[in-house]
Design a protein around this motif. Structure first.
Motif, PDB file in Angstrom:
ATOM      1  N   GLY A  72       0.780  -1.229   0.000  1.00 17.37           N
ATOM      2  CA  GLY A  72       0.000   0.000   0.000  1.00 17.37           C
ATOM      3  C   GLY A  72       0.806   1.270   0.000  1.00 17.37           C
ATOM      4  O   GLY A  72       0.225   2.358  -0.041  1.00 17.37           O
ATOM      5  N   ILE A  73       2.140   1.194   0.035  1.00 14.94           N
ATOM      6  CA  ILE A  73       2.945   2.411   0.020  1.00 14.94           C
ATOM      7  C   ILE A  73       2.700   3.219  -1.244  1.00 14.94           C
ATOM      8  O   ILE A  73       2.827   4.441  -1.252  1.00 14.94           O
ATOM      9  N   GLU A  74       2.308   2.544  -2.323  1.00 14.91           N
ATOM     10  CA  GLU A  74       2.064   3.240  -3.579  1.00 14.91           C
ATOM     11  C   GLU A  74       0.933   4.245  -3.448  1.00 14.91           C
ATOM     12  O   GLU A  74       0.956   5.311  -4.064  1.00 14.91           O
ATOM     13  N   LEU A  75      -0.082   3.930  -2.652  1.00  9.92           N
ATOM     14  CA  LEU A  75      -1.222   4.832  -2.520  1.00  9.92           C
ATOM     15  C   LEU A  75      -0.794   6.167  -1.945  1.00  9.92           C
ATOM     16  O   LEU A  75      -1.191   7.226  -2.416  1.00  9.92           O
ATOM     17  N   LEU A 129      -6.547   7.014  -7.551  1.00  6.65           N
ATOM     18  CA  LEU A 129      -5.837   6.527  -6.360  1.00  6.65           C
ATOM     19  C   LEU A 129      -6.802   6.331  -5.193  1.00  6.65           C
ATOM     20  O   LEU A 129      -6.722   5.341  -4.463  1.00  6.65           O
ATOM     21  N   LEU A 130      -7.729   7.277  -5.026  1.00  4.78           N
ATOM     22  CA  LEU A 130      -8.711   7.144  -3.946  1.00  4.78           C
ATOM     23  C   LEU A 130      -9.620   5.943  -4.192  1.00  4.78           C
ATOM     24  O   LEU A 130      -9.920   5.173  -3.262  1.00  4.78           O
ATOM     25  N   TYR A 131     -10.043   5.754  -5.431  1.00  2.42           N
ATOM     26  CA  TYR A 131     -10.902   4.608  -5.758  1.00  2.42           C
ATOM     27  C   TYR A 131     -10.182   3.296  -5.482  1.00  2.42           C
ATOM     28  O   TYR A 131     -10.760   2.353  -4.913  1.00  2.42           O
ATOM     29  N   VAL A 132      -8.919   3.210  -5.897  1.00  2.00           N
ATOM     30  CA  VAL A 132      -8.160   1.985  -5.676  1.00  2.00           C
ATOM     31  C   VAL A 132      -7.991   1.721  -4.191  1.00  2.00           C
ATOM     32  O   VAL A 132      -8.094   0.573  -3.731  1.00  2.00           O
ATOM     33  N   ALA A 133      -7.734   2.782  -3.411  1.00  2.00           N
ATOM     34  CA  ALA A 133      -7.579   2.600  -1.970  1.00  2.00           C
ATOM     35  C   ALA A 133      -8.832   1.991  -1.357  1.00  2.00           C
ATOM     36  O   ALA A 133      -8.760   1.088  -0.514  1.00  2.00           O
ATOM     37  N   VAL A 164      -9.662  -1.056   1.350  1.00  2.00           N
ATOM     38  CA  VAL A 164     -10.608  -0.804   2.449  1.00  2.00           C
ATOM     39  C   VAL A 164     -11.754  -1.805   2.416  1.00  2.00           C
ATOM     40  O   VAL A 164     -12.075  -2.441   3.431  1.00  2.00           O
ATOM     41  N   ILE A 165     -12.405  -1.970   1.263  1.00  2.00           N
ATOM     42  CA  ILE A 165     -13.556  -2.873   1.167  1.00  2.00           C
ATOM     43  C   ILE A 165     -13.170  -4.322   1.464  1.00  2.00           C
ATOM     44  O   ILE A 165     -13.851  -5.001   2.245  1.00  2.00           O
ATOM     45  N   PRO A 166     -12.083  -4.858   0.863  1.00  2.00           N
ATOM     46  CA  PRO A 166     -11.705  -6.236   1.220  1.00  2.00           C
ATOM     47  C   PRO A 166     -11.381  -6.406   2.700  1.00  2.00           C
ATOM     48  O   PRO A 166     -11.728  -7.434   3.293  1.00  2.00           O
ATOM     49  N   ALA A 167     -10.737  -5.414   3.308  1.00  2.00           N
ATOM     50  CA  ALA A 167     -10.435  -5.515   4.742  1.00  2.00           C
ATOM     51  C   ALA A 167     -11.718  -5.512   5.567  1.00  2.00           C
ATOM     52  O   ALA A 167     -11.862  -6.291   6.514  1.00  2.00           O
TER      53      ALA A 167
END
Length: 289
Positions: A42-45, A240-244, A249-252
């Motif tokens: 997640g550092i890419e986000l 980037l926000l959508y991917v985050a 977020v959703i899978p977690a």
């Protein structure tokens, strides 16, 4: 006796459900390992948003998109390329091969020369995509006799925002790119979702922003290619926000929900076996499922 049999049947049903879930998860993992043997980082986000923000900073009056567009776009392209290059060289881009077995040995043996070649390959592919995007700009009305430098630098920036993430995450095959960017399959891998989101969230706003260029409003931000580049940068931040949210977020949250539901069912089964009144709670839990 009937309460015990019901408890046993419920336990058997839960066991079958967990087995089916594990089977589906195993098939999904197998597909991702075969197509994209990659793990998320997640550092890419965070760094992606920072790179976009730094690219848009105007450090002095003589460097801004209105007065010196070519120099300004060259600086933004340099910042983005350095960002991608550092992550690719350090092998810490958002998706990387898991360190398992021989892969761990290969990762440790990744020499400086191979890292440099990796960055050089990324740069060459980005330049090729920039040339293609510049051609698309010209075909759709970009000035040819004048502002060639502006057109080229706009194409480089759009390529870095939209195409370079796909270069770093997707396999270099037409099938992989077609599945990631053009298909609407619901079970795409995380790298495919990542590449698709950043590509379309950068390209679509840039395309829509081109609508303002020929308008006769006389605004300074309408000059070529300011709307194109601005739309691409804003869209990339949205991507980037959508991917985050979509990939992390959703899978977690879903995993936490499933874990809490499993814990609740276990508690219901234990309560059903510990006291006579627990069978009613167990039946209620089964109905909720």
């Amino acid at each position: 006796m009937s309460s015990t049999s019901r408890s046993n049947r419920a336990a058997a049903g839960d066991a079958r459900g967990r087995t089916e879930q594990k089977s589906v998860a195993a098939r999904t993992d197998q597909h991702q390992q075969e197509s994209y043997p990659l793990d998320a980082n997640g550092i890419e986000l965070v760094l992606g948003g920072l790179a976009n923000a730094v690219s848009l900073v105007t450090p002095r009056r003589g460097l801004n998109v209105y007065d010196t567009p070519v120099k300004y776009l060259a600086v933004t392209a340099g910042v983005l390329f350095a960002y991608y290059g550092i992550l690719a060289f350090a092998d810490i881009y958002c998706f990387k091969a898991p360190l398992r077995g021989s892969a761990a040995g290969r990762r440790r043996r990744l020499t400086v020369a191979r890292r440099v070649r990796k960055v050089a390959t990324m740069g060459a592919a980005t330049l090729a995509a920039s040339a293609a995007i510049a051609g698309v700009f010209v075909l759709f009305g970009a000035p040819v006799a004048t502002q060639q430098a502006e057109t080229l630098m706009a194409a480089v920036n759009v390529s870095l925002l939209a195409v370079t993430p796909a270069i770093l995450t997707l396999r270099p095959t037409a099938a992989a790119w077609r599945r990631a960017l053009l298909s609407v399959e619901p079970h795409k891998s995380v790298p495919e979702k990542w590449a698709s989101a950043l590509f379309w969230c950068s390209v679509a706003p840039a395309w829509a922003a081109a609508y303002f260029v020929p308008m006769d409003w006389g605004r300074p931000w309408q000059r070529w290619p300011i709307p194109i580049v601005g739309g691409a940068f804003l869209g990339n931040l949205v991507g980037l926000l959508y991917v985050a949210v979509r990939c992390f977020v959703i899978p977690a949250a879903r995993a936490d929900f499933i874990e809490s539901e499993d814990a609740r069912r276990r508690m219901a089964r234990e309560a059903g076996g510990s006291h006579p009144g627990g069978s009613a709670d167990l039946e209620a839990a089964k109905k909720e499922e």
